[in-house]
Write an enzyme that holds these catalytic residues in place. Structure first.
Site, PDB file in Angstrom:
ATOM      1  N   HIS A  83       0.836  -1.205   0.000  1.00 50.74           N
ATOM      2  CA  HIS A  83       0.000   0.000   0.000  1.00 50.74           C
ATOM      3  C   HIS A  83       0.871   1.256   0.000  1.00 50.74           C
ATOM      4  O   HIS A  83       0.538   2.254  -0.637  1.00 50.74           O
ATOM      5  CB  HIS A  83      -0.904   0.041   1.243  1.00 50.74           C
ATOM      6  CG  HIS A  83      -1.950  -1.032   1.274  1.00 50.74           C
ATOM      7  ND1 HIS A  83      -1.895  -2.105   2.137  1.00 50.74           N
ATOM      8  CD2 HIS A  83      -3.082  -1.195   0.552  1.00 50.74           C
ATOM      9  CE1 HIS A  83      -2.950  -2.883   1.949  1.00 50.74           C
ATOM     10  NE2 HIS A  83      -3.691  -2.354   0.992  1.00 50.74           N
ATOM     11  N   LYS A 115      -1.263  -6.655  -8.164  1.00 52.07           N
ATOM     12  CA  LYS A 115      -1.581  -7.992  -7.641  1.00 52.07           C
ATOM     13  C   LYS A 115      -3.053  -8.310  -7.943  1.00 52.07           C
ATOM     14  O   LYS A 115      -3.403  -9.410  -8.330  1.00 52.07           O
ATOM     15  CB  LYS A 115      -1.329  -8.080  -6.129  1.00 52.07           C
ATOM     16  CG  LYS A 115      -1.671  -9.476  -5.597  1.00 52.07           C
ATOM     17  CD  LYS A 115      -1.323  -9.646  -4.146  1.00 52.07           C
ATOM     18  CE  LYS A 115      -2.270  -8.931  -3.228  1.00 52.07           C
ATOM     19  NZ  LYS A 115      -3.630  -9.507  -3.206  1.00 52.07           N
ATOM     20  N   ASP A 116      -3.898  -7.285  -7.781  1.00 50.92           N
ATOM     21  CA  ASP A 116      -5.328  -7.445  -8.090  1.00 50.92           C
ATOM     22  C   ASP A 116      -5.543  -7.058  -9.553  1.00 50.92           C
ATOM     23  O   ASP A 116      -6.193  -6.058  -9.859  1.00 50.92           O
ATOM     24  CB  ASP A 116      -6.159  -6.565  -7.149  1.00 50.92           C
ATOM     25  CG  ASP A 116      -5.996  -6.994  -5.710  1.00 50.92           C
ATOM     26  OD1 ASP A 116      -6.483  -8.065  -5.351  1.00 50.92           O
ATOM     27  OD2 ASP A 116      -5.331  -6.256  -4.949  1.00 50.92           O
TER      28      ASP A 116
END
Ligand code: PAF
Length: 281
Positions: free
Chosen positions: A37, A149-150
């Site tokens: 993040h 990643k997503d």
């Protein structure tokens, strides 16, 4: 760092910034922040003058029986991390702030939302699209930054922006990994010590599949082999080798490839992918 709970207060502050020609970047999160993040925050800071990080565990993207209730929450830690990175604004709306008119899903993400993760988590991407649209309506950012990643989520958000002709630029950051290769994820903290060790095999198998494709092995066989090997240690939901631009089947001339997979390890669901260019096509 300013912390806002109410939309009106956030918008009042942002209006002032925008009137002073400041560019705004939004990093939407569900909290449980980690270095992955923080890389999104870094990118947002490089793009814009004001960075807003939102923390909202969105109920509409969880199906019944999923981990909505147990989704890791650590607000004190999250706030401290964002403080160290000099984030300008933390937005922590309540469910009522985000969904004043109720949570009925109001955006259909189409076919891309039904494959891969969407096949195992029905309505998940509709819920993601719903909350992202709402956050965009509230913040009206110039940029919004998401993790690769997503990957399926990233493509769906890009298509949401295109379909609704929104004026936000969607940016992404490469997957951040632990030393042993495991993709950073909030859900990793659910893994037992034993499963955490095992989890590194996930990325290792995907990397081996990438090497095999680069060496010219037939994709069909590489996929079968990777599926077989992953199944020894994990419950595999899916493993596919697809066109990275649109998650469709590969044609003979497809150069941009994604190896994308979701597995279960104990009660934890992990996703990962590798995107690369195939030479000589
Ligand atoms: O990737 C996530 O953390 C969530 O799906 C997002 C984009 C914050 C929407 O709730």
């Amino acid at each position: 760092m300013k912390v806002f709970e109410r939309t009106v207060d956030l918008q009042f502050f942002l209006d002032n910034c925008k009137n002073n020609n400041k560019k705004v970047a939004l990093v939407p999160t569900m909290g449980g922040l980690h270095d992955g993040h923080l890389m999104l925050v870094e990118k947002a800071q490089a793009l814009a003058d004001i960075v807003v990080v939102s923390i909202f565990v969105n109920p509409t993207q969880f199906s019944k029986g999923e981990d909505f209730e147990s989704y890791p929450k650590n607000f004190t830690n999250d706030k401290a991390l964002l403080d160290t990175r000099s984030v300008d604004i933390l937005f922590i709306p309540s469910k009522n702030e985000i969904y004043p008119d109720g949570t009925l899903l109001n955006y259909e993400v189409g076919e891309m939302g039904k494959i891969l993760c969407g096949a195992f988590r029905p309505f998940h991407f509709n819920g993601v699209a719903q909350v992202i649209k709402r956050l965009f309506d509230i913040v009206m950012p110039d940029y919004s930054v998401f993790g690769e990643k997503d990957y399926q989520q990233l493509l769906i958000i890009k298509s949401l922006v295109q379909n609704l002709d929104l004026s936000v630029s969607i940016e992404s950051v490469a997957t951040q990994r632990e030393v042993d290769g495991l993709a950073m994820s909030t859900r990793n903290q659910h893994l037992s010590i034993e499963n955490r060790k095992k989890a590194s095999l996930f990325y290792r198998q995907l990397s081996k599949a990438k090497t095999a494709i680069e060496q010219g092995k037939l994709i069909k066989f590489v996929r079968q082999d990777a599926l077989f090997k992953l199944s020894v240690d994990f419950e595999v939901e899916y493993l596919e080798v697809l066109n990275a631009n649109n998650l469709t089947q590969i044609a003979t001339n497809t150069a941009e490839i994604i190896i994308i997979s979701a597995i279960r390890l104990g009660d934890t669901r992990l996703i990962d992918n590798i995107v690369f260019r195939r030479l000589n096509v």
